[in-house]
Motif scaffolding. Structure first.
Motif, PDB file in Angstrom:
ATOM      1  N   ASP A  73      45.117  49.972  47.353  1.00  0.00           N
ATOM      2  CA  ASP A  73      45.005  48.829  48.271  1.00  0.00           C
ATOM      3  C   ASP A  73      44.696  47.534  47.520  1.00  0.00           C
ATOM      4  N   TYR A  74      44.145  47.650  46.329  1.00  0.00           N
ATOM      5  CA  TYR A  74      43.671  46.462  45.611  1.00  0.00           C
ATOM      6  C   TYR A  74      44.387  46.245  44.277  1.00  0.00           C
ATOM      7  N   ASP A  75      45.452  47.017  44.008  1.00  0.00           N
ATOM      8  CA  ASP A  75      46.106  46.976  42.696  1.00  0.00           C
ATOM      9  C   ASP A  75      45.045  47.093  41.601  1.00  0.00           C
ATOM     10  N   ALA A  76      44.173  48.082  41.788  1.00  0.00           N
ATOM     11  CA  ALA A  76      43.042  48.254  40.878  1.00  0.00           C
ATOM     12  C   ALA A  76      42.976  49.700  40.395  1.00  0.00           C
ATOM     13  N   VAL A 147      31.562  46.658  44.934  1.00  0.00           N
ATOM     14  CA  VAL A 147      32.831  46.362  44.258  1.00  0.00           C
ATOM     15  C   VAL A 147      33.925  46.144  45.304  1.00  0.00           C
ATOM     16  N   THR A 148      33.956  47.011  46.316  1.00  0.00           N
ATOM     17  CA  THR A 148      34.974  46.902  47.372  1.00  0.00           C
ATOM     18  C   THR A 148      34.852  45.564  48.101  1.00  0.00           C
ATOM     19  N   GLU A 149      33.612  45.179  48.402  1.00  0.00           N
ATOM     20  CA  GLU A 149      33.368  43.909  49.090  1.00  0.00           C
ATOM     21  C   GLU A 149      33.890  42.737  48.260  1.00  0.00           C
ATOM     22  N   LEU A 154      38.183  38.616  46.960  1.00  0.00           N
ATOM     23  CA  LEU A 154      39.213  38.104  46.041  1.00  0.00           C
ATOM     24  C   LEU A 154      40.579  38.112  46.706  1.00  0.00           C
ATOM     25  N   ALA A 155      40.829  39.155  47.493  1.00  0.00           N
ATOM     26  CA  ALA A 155      42.126  39.265  48.175  1.00  0.00           C
ATOM     27  C   ALA A 155      42.298  38.152  49.201  1.00  0.00           C
ATOM     28  N   ALA A 156      41.176  37.698  49.771  1.00  0.00           N
ATOM     29  CA  ALA A 156      41.224  36.665  50.815  1.00  0.00           C
ATOM     30  C   ALA A 156      41.332  35.250  50.240  1.00  0.00           C
ATOM     31  N   GLU A 157      41.042  35.124  48.935  1.00  0.00           N
ATOM     32  CA  GLU A 157      41.044  33.790  48.320  1.00  0.00           C
ATOM     33  C   GLU A 157      42.451  33.226  48.151  1.00  0.00           C
TER      34      GLU A 157
END
Length: 157
Positions: A73-76, A147-149, A154-157
């Motif tokens: 979900d986070y490309d992580a 970390v998830t938070e 970051l995704a919302a920025e």
């Protein structure tokens, strides 16, 4: 706001790397670069422990990320570095279902460059892989939730 007590390394600073990643044993297979360690994802969560043994909290943290973190979900990607020998990691992979990269740094060639909790509590670094810079660092539990938070922010920025 940033919890400054958490800032092990300043956001935006380069991730300290070992002289040669290929020198460090890694389960399930050797890695030669940060990109390989991050399985070619854009972000890497590097979980760090300075303890030579598989301490309970470190094990629980790794298993927690293995079971509950939705990396895609986070490309992580998640990886860990500690002084735990490869045999300790193999056991964890087998029994705990941990399949991400686990670096064994028994001589602390990398760990000596990564600020971490002296008492051996695991901490985590969120790394931007293309630029090899620190996005955030965390040393308060629960690491997974925190970390998830941050990734969501970051995704919302």
């Amino acid at each position: 706001g940033v919890d400054v007590s958490d800032e092990l390394l300043k956001a935006g600073s380069p991730l300290p790397l070992p002289p040669d990643l290929t020198d460090l044993p890694c389960e399930p297979s050797a890695v030669g670069s940060l990109d390989a360690l991050a399985a070619d994802c854009r972000r890497l969560i590097l979980i760090v422990s300075s303890q030579p043994m598989m301490a309970t909290r470190f094990r629980e943290t790794l298993v927690d990320f293995a079971l509950r973190f939705r990396a895609k979900d986070y490309d992580a990607a998640v990886a860990a570095v500690s002084r735990v020998p490869p045999s300790g990691y193999r056991k964890l992979a087998r029994k705990g279902g941990v399949s991400f990269n686990l670096v064994s740094d028994e001589t602390s060639s990398w760990l000596s460059r990564l600020p971490c909790d002296a008492g051996g509590e695991p901490c985590a670094y969120l790394v931007d892989v293309p630029s090899k810079t620190i996005l955030a660092s965390f040393r308060q539990q629960p690491l997974l939730a925190r970390v998830t938070e941050r990734l969501l922010k970051l995704a919302a920025e």
